[in-house]
Design an enzyme around this catalytic site. Structure first.
Site, PDB file in Angstrom:
ATOM      1  N   ARG A   1       0.840  -1.187   0.000  1.00 51.89           N
ATOM      2  CA  ARG A   1       0.000   0.000   0.000  1.00 51.89           C
ATOM      3  C   ARG A   1       0.879   1.243   0.000  1.00 51.89           C
ATOM      4  O   ARG A   1       1.877   1.311   0.718  1.00 51.89           O
ATOM      5  CB  ARG A   1      -0.935   0.014   1.216  1.00 51.89           C
ATOM      6  CG  ARG A   1      -1.990  -1.078   1.225  1.00 51.89           C
ATOM      7  CD  ARG A   1      -3.014  -0.885   0.106  1.00 51.89           C
ATOM      8  NE  ARG A   1      -4.081  -1.875   0.146  1.00 51.89           N
ATOM      9  CZ  ARG A   1      -4.088  -3.008  -0.553  1.00 51.89           C
ATOM     10  NH1 ARG A   1      -3.046  -3.294  -1.324  1.00 51.89           N
ATOM     11  NH2 ARG A   1      -5.103  -3.837  -0.488  1.00 51.89           N
TER      12      ARG A   1
ATOM     13  N   GLU B   1      -3.368   7.200  -5.786  1.00 52.09           N
ATOM     14  CA  GLU B   1      -3.384   6.442  -7.031  1.00 52.09           C
ATOM     15  C   GLU B   1      -4.483   6.969  -7.943  1.00 52.09           C
ATOM     16  O   GLU B   1      -5.596   7.212  -7.481  1.00 52.09           O
ATOM     17  CB  GLU B   1      -3.621   4.951  -6.753  1.00 52.09           C
ATOM     18  CG  GLU B   1      -2.451   4.282  -6.061  1.00 52.09           C
ATOM     19  CD  GLU B   1      -2.601   2.772  -5.966  1.00 52.09           C
ATOM     20  OE1 GLU B   1      -3.715   2.265  -6.234  1.00 52.09           O
ATOM     21  OE2 GLU B   1      -1.618   2.102  -5.637  1.00 52.09           O
TER      22      GLU B   1
ATOM     23  N   HIS C   1       0.067  -0.752 -10.235  1.00 53.55           N
ATOM     24  CA  HIS C   1      -0.678  -1.624  -9.326  1.00 53.55           C
ATOM     25  C   HIS C   1      -1.041  -2.942 -10.007  1.00 53.55           C
ATOM     26  O   HIS C   1      -2.202  -3.382  -9.991  1.00 53.55           O
ATOM     27  CB  HIS C   1      -1.941  -0.913  -8.826  1.00 53.55           C
ATOM     28  CG  HIS C   1      -2.384  -1.400  -7.469  1.00 53.55           C
ATOM     29  ND1 HIS C   1      -2.891  -0.559  -6.502  1.00 53.55           N
ATOM     30  CD2 HIS C   1      -2.410  -2.638  -6.918  1.00 53.55           C
ATOM     31  CE1 HIS C   1      -3.200  -1.267  -5.425  1.00 53.55           C
ATOM     32  NE2 HIS C   1      -2.918  -2.531  -5.657  1.00 53.55           N
TER      33      HIS C   1
END
Length: 328
Positions: free
Chosen positions: A238, A266, A285
């Site tokens: 994260r 993000e 990601h």
């Protein structure tokens, strides 16, 4: 025959259900497949009367009212990662078994982390960049090896355990920081435990913590300043776990290397200096996103659901209610 509702779009079902899994579902269950409409009412209608609900990315949160009359599904099988946005933990208290394919995705993430370590250790992005710009071997630039090096791992999650397994042939000195990892479990994994600062003194550092209040800002600017020169940092967990700005500053001045798959926020918005840096490996990601990995997800959780229905066995995808507060 038990009833199973596939509560995901047809497109997602094609993504996470292999032909073998579809055959298994047809053999063991009376199956209802969702269409493209995943409205709350449609979800409730599909779940009603089903013994098992199979979900994935894109499935809306399951309303706890589905279980209000005590006759809701016995199991939720999530062909994806975290279930924290999918279910209300109150259903765990009602004896509903929940399964997550997070431990299967962990293997994909582990491979990503290993690949990132090797890529940056050998300075491959920099050599690639130089060659594309008309250069050849750089006398000042030479890659290194992973074998025998110290690797600091933050968090003993399933992704960390996958990476630890993959690192075994390299003979690394693996040190893990995790307040919940017992000495006995560490010995089983073949690692040693340490405090946060000691783990961050490794040549390679890989972050595997969940996004909970205790882990946000875990790796501070001060800790980043104390990292060894030329250390390689991999973050596939994260973005908020690390001071992203401080890490980027140390990478831009050439002191550190980093592979980042997650960001805060993000998607990130980076300037041309970051985007051009050869000692940064930036991915969107996708650490857990592979063709083979996705096709395996539904089968992975369904195998465990069947073992649980048949014999009461809690397989590797079973979500233990006891660890809910610290789960990803």
């Amino acid at each position: 025959m038990s009833k199973l509702a596939v509560v995901m779009t047809p497109e997602r079902a094609d993504d996470v259900c292999s032909p073998a899994t579809r055959a298994l579902l047809a053999d063991r269950f009376e199956v209802s497949w969702a269409g493209s409409d995943l409205s709350p009412q449609m979800v409730a209608d599909l779940a009603a009367g089903s013994d098992v609900v199979l979900t994935s990315w894109g499935t809306p949160p399951l309303d706890k009212a589905i279980w209000a009359d005590g006759n809701g599904p016995k199991a939720v099988a999530h062909a994806a990662g975290s279930v924290k946005k999918l279910i209300d933990p109150v259903i765990l208290e009602q004896g509903v078994a929940v399964f997550s394919a997070g431990t299967r995705i962990a293997w994909s993430v582990g491979e990503y982390c290993l690949a990132s370590m090797l890529t940056l250790a050998r300075r491959l992005p920099q050599f690639d960049q130089a060659l594309r710009q008309g250069g050849w071997k750089q006398s000042h630039l030479r890659g290194g090896e992973l074998a025998g090096q110290a690797v600091g791992i933050l968090g003993a999650s399933s992704t960390a355990r996958a990476l630890i397994t993959l690192l075994k042939p390299f003979g690394c000195d693996i040190v893990v920081y995790d307040p919940y990892l017992s000495a006995e479990r560490a010995a089983e994994l073949g690692v040693r435990t340490a405090g946060l600062e000691e783990a961050l003194q490794s040549r390679f550092v890989s972050i595997h913590v969940p996004d909970v209040p205790e882990t946000r800002g875990l790796v501070t600017r001060k800790l980043i300043e104390q990292l060894p020169d030329h250390a390689i940092v991999v973050n596939s967990s994260r973005g908020p776990a690390i001071d992203q700005q401080a890490l980027l500053e140390h990478c831009l001045d050439g002191r550190l290397f980093a592979a980042l798959d997650v960001y805060d926020p993000e998607p990130p918005k980076f300037g041309p200096d970051v985007l051009a840096a050869g000692n940064l490996l930036l991915t969107p990601h996708i650490a857990g996103d592979t063709v083979e990995g996705h096709l395996a997800l539904a089968g992975y959780v369904i195998d465990d659901v069947l073992r649980w229905l048949d014999d009461g066995v809690r397989g590797s995808s079973f979500v233990d209610p006891a660890v809910w507060p610290i789960a990803a």
